[in-house]
Design a protein around this motif. Sequence first.
Motif, mmCIF file in Angstrom:
data_model
loop_
_atom_site.group_PDB
_atom_site.id
_atom_site.type_symbol
_atom_site.label_atom_id
_atom_site.label_comp_id
_atom_site.label_asym_id
_atom_site.label_seq_id
_atom_site.Cartn_x
_atom_site.Cartn_y
_atom_site.Cartn_z
ATOM 1 N N ASN A 217 33.160 1.892 -9.104
ATOM 2 C CA ASN A 217 32.244 3.022 -8.884
ATOM 3 C C ASN A 217 30.777 2.609 -8.985
ATOM 4 O O ASN A 217 29.887 3.455 -8.792
ATOM 5 N N LEU A 218 30.521 1.341 -9.299
ATOM 6 C CA LEU A 218 29.130 0.878 -9.373
ATOM 7 C C LEU A 218 28.462 1.039 -8.004
ATOM 8 O O LEU A 218 29.009 0.632 -6.981
ATOM 9 N N GLU A 219 27.273 1.629 -8.003
ATOM 10 C CA GLU A 219 26.570 1.934 -6.747
ATOM 11 C C GLU A 219 25.518 0.878 -6.410
ATOM 12 O O GLU A 219 24.996 0.184 -7.297
ATOM 13 N N ASN A 220 25.190 0.786 -5.123
ATOM 14 C CA ASN A 220 24.127 -0.124 -4.639
ATOM 15 C C ASN A 220 24.294 -1.536 -5.195
ATOM 16 O O ASN A 220 23.339 -2.161 -5.684
ATOM 17 N N THR A 221 25.524 -2.001 -5.131
ATOM 18 C CA THR A 221 25.868 -3.305 -5.687
ATOM 19 C C THR A 221 26.442 -4.190 -4.588
ATOM 20 O O THR A 221 27.309 -3.748 -3.827
ATOM 21 N N SER A 222 25.961 -5.425 -4.513
ATOM 22 C CA SER A 222 26.455 -6.342 -3.483
ATOM 23 C C SER A 222 27.847 -6.858 -3.843
ATOM 24 O O SER A 222 28.269 -6.762 -5.007
ATOM 25 N N ILE A 223 28.536 -7.398 -2.866
ATOM 26 C CA ILE A 223 29.856 -7.990 -3.094
ATOM 27 C C ILE A 223 29.761 -9.114 -4.126
ATOM 28 O O ILE A 223 30.615 -9.251 -5.007
ATOM 29 N N GLU A 224 28.705 -9.905 -4.027
ATOM 30 C CA GLU A 224 28.509 -11.020 -4.962
ATOM 31 C C GLU A 224 28.307 -10.512 -6.392
ATOM 32 O O GLU A 224 28.865 -11.070 -7.346
ATOM 33 N N GLN A 225 27.535 -9.448 -6.545
ATOM 34 C CA GLN A 225 27.326 -8.863 -7.882
ATOM 35 C C GLN A 225 28.640 -8.318 -8.449
ATOM 36 O O GLN A 225 28.960 -8.541 -9.620
ATOM 37 N N LEU A 226 29.389 -7.601 -7.603
ATOM 38 C CA LEU A 226 30.680 -7.063 -8.051
ATOM 39 C C LEU A 226 31.623 -8.185 -8.475
ATOM 40 O O LEU A 226 32.320 -8.070 -9.487
ATOM 41 N N LYS A 227 31.635 -9.255 -7.704
ATOM 42 C CA LYS A 227 32.475 -10.412 -8.025
ATOM 43 C C LYS A 227 32.103 -10.977 -9.398
ATOM 44 O O LYS A 227 32.979 -11.243 -10.224
ATOM 45 N N LEU A 228 30.809 -11.116 -9.657
ATOM 46 C CA LEU A 228 30.347 -11.639 -10.941
ATOM 47 C C LEU A 228 30.689 -10.688 -12.092
ATOM 48 O O LEU A 228 31.072 -11.119 -13.182
ATOM 49 N N VAL A 229 30.554 -9.381 -11.846
ATOM 50 C CA VAL A 229 30.880 -8.379 -12.874
ATOM 51 C C VAL A 229 32.361 -8.453 -13.237
ATOM 52 O O VAL A 229 32.725 -8.479 -14.418
ATOM 53 N N PHE A 230 33.221 -8.494 -12.211
ATOM 54 C CA PHE A 230 34.666 -8.566 -12.461
ATOM 55 C C PHE A 230 35.044 -9.868 -13.161
ATOM 56 O O PHE A 230 35.838 -9.862 -14.112
ATOM 57 N N GLU A 231 34.494 -10.981 -12.715
ATOM 58 C CA GLU A 231 34.776 -12.272 -13.356
ATOM 59 C C GLU A 231 34.357 -12.247 -14.820
ATOM 60 O O GLU A 231 35.094 -12.679 -15.716
ATOM 61 N N ASN A 232 33.161 -11.719 -15.061
ATOM 62 C CA ASN A 232 32.610 -11.624 -16.405
ATOM 63 C C ASN A 232 33.489 -10.775 -17.316
ATOM 64 O O ASN A 232 33.803 -11.162 -18.450
ATOM 65 N N CYS A 233 33.898 -9.641 -16.791
ATOM 66 C CA CYS A 233 34.706 -8.696 -17.565
ATOM 67 C C CYS A 233 36.091 -9.277 -17.875
ATOM 68 O O CYS A 233 36.539 -9.271 -19.026
ATOM 69 N N LEU A 234 36.758 -9.801 -16.865
ATOM 70 C CA LEU A 234 38.117 -10.316 -17.037
ATOM 71 C C LEU A 234 38.153 -11.558 -17.931
ATOM 72 O O LEU A 234 39.050 -11.720 -18.763
ATOM 73 N N GLU A 235 37.151 -12.417 -17.775
ATOM 74 C CA GLU A 235 37.079 -13.626 -18.597
ATOM 75 C C GLU A 235 36.942 -13.273 -20.079
ATOM 76 O O GLU A 235 37.594 -13.862 -20.945
ATOM 77 N N ASN A 236 36.106 -12.281 -20.375
ATOM 78 C CA ASN A 236 35.890 -11.900 -21.776
ATOM 79 C C ASN A 236 37.056 -11.099 -22.343
ATOM 80 O O ASN A 236 37.347 -11.186 -23.538
ATOM 81 N N LEU A 237 37.738 -10.344 -21.498
ATOM 82 C CA LEU A 237 38.968 -9.666 -21.940
ATOM 83 C C LEU A 237 40.024 -10.698 -22.328
ATOM 84 O O LEU A 237 40.744 -10.533 -23.321
ATOM 85 N N SER A 238 40.112 -11.771 -21.559
ATOM 86 C CA SER A 238 41.066 -12.845 -21.865
ATOM 87 C C SER A 238 40.765 -13.479 -23.214
ATOM 88 O O SER A 238 41.675 -13.807 -23.979
ATOM 89 N N LEU A 239 39.478 -13.657 -23.513
ATOM 90 C CA LEU A 239 39.082 -14.221 -24.813
ATOM 91 C C LEU A 239 39.522 -13.313 -25.956
ATOM 92 O O LEU A 239 40.017 -13.782 -26.987
ATOM 93 N N MET A 240 39.361 -12.002 -25.756
ATOM 94 C CA MET A 240 39.744 -11.040 -26.805
ATOM 95 C C MET A 240 41.254 -11.061 -27.048
ATOM 96 O O MET A 240 41.709 -10.996 -28.192
ATOM 97 N N VAL A 241 42.023 -11.145 -25.966
ATOM 98 C CA VAL A 241 43.485 -11.192 -26.099
ATOM 99 C C VAL A 241 43.908 -12.473 -26.822
ATOM 100 O O VAL A 241 44.794 -12.458 -27.685
ATOM 101 N N ALA A 242 43.237 -13.587 -26.497
ATOM 102 C CA ALA A 242 43.537 -14.859 -27.170
ATOM 103 C C ALA A 242 43.249 -14.757 -28.664
ATOM 104 O O ALA A 242 44.001 -15.288 -29.501
ATOM 105 N N ALA A 243 42.168 -14.062 -29.012
ATOM 106 C CA ALA A 243 41.821 -13.879 -30.426
ATOM 107 C C ALA A 243 42.857 -13.017 -31.140
ATOM 108 O O ALA A 243 43.221 -13.281 -32.290
#
Length: 301
Positions: A136-162
């Motif tokens: 639902n993020l508005e006025n966001t490029s594909i590249e920005q969305l890709k970085l947001v998703f990568e950032n979010c999923l990578e840090n969720l993985s760290l939390m699960v590992a912890a």
Amino acid sequence: SKLFILSEINNIQKNYELEDFLTKIDDQIILLGEPSILSEKSLKESKIYHLNTGGSKFRCKVIFHVCKLYNISIKNAETIALTLENLHQASLIHDDIQDEDEIRRSFKTIWTKESIKKALLVGDMMIFESIKTLLNLENTSIEQLKLVFENCLENLSLMVAAQNCELDLQKKEVRLSYEEYRTIVLHKTLPFFYLSFSIPAILSNVDNKEILNLKKELEEISLIYQIIDDYEDFEKKEVVNFFKLTDNLYEYLDDKDKIKKFLLSKVDDEIKINKIKSERNSVIYNYILEQCSKKIDKIFL
């Protein structure tokens, strides 16, 4: 100029704009999730029961201020806050199962009220809905969305590992060194704080090196926050990592004044360090630390 910004933040917090922002998050978060298929109680209903147990929405307040700092639209700020608050609540539901906590804020936890299987499904559903909300993020490029998703999923993985690491420690009943405790916190607590800054920074086209550096800057703040949280649990007679360290001076210590002094000194030291810095985020870091100070004072009343 820093004092002016800090004053502005304090004024905004008292303003209706923040209250309106938090109300919108409350209104939107209950809508996430699918209705029942036949006549079964929906996962959404169980989620609403959990949400009604309350909470400070501290992370939402931080996100509000960070988004102001990075000139993020209020609509995108709401999307970020909704995503991370829903993820946080999902983690609490799963935490309650793992820690076998039967009560949360005077209410039965979902797994005790309904079942472990149902609680797992509710938490899983909330995680999926959170990730979907980012679309639902508005006025966001594909590249920005890709970085947001990568950032979010990578840090969720760290939390699960912890969480997995903590589960193993509970099973073995081992005692940690302070450095081991710190390592767990930097995997478990730091990611949520980091995402509160990194997602707005990505949307604001901040340099990638500066975004990565945010994690380093937030390490001590995350550690302080987790120690305070652990002390709250310790007061409830719960066994927590910080108060069973092999090298902890305060283990089984009844002298609350010494523990309070230790916590406040860590907060004050970090505030002083941030006041010397000129980075744009310093004022928000100190806002978080000041909230930590208030929490310490409240705990030790």
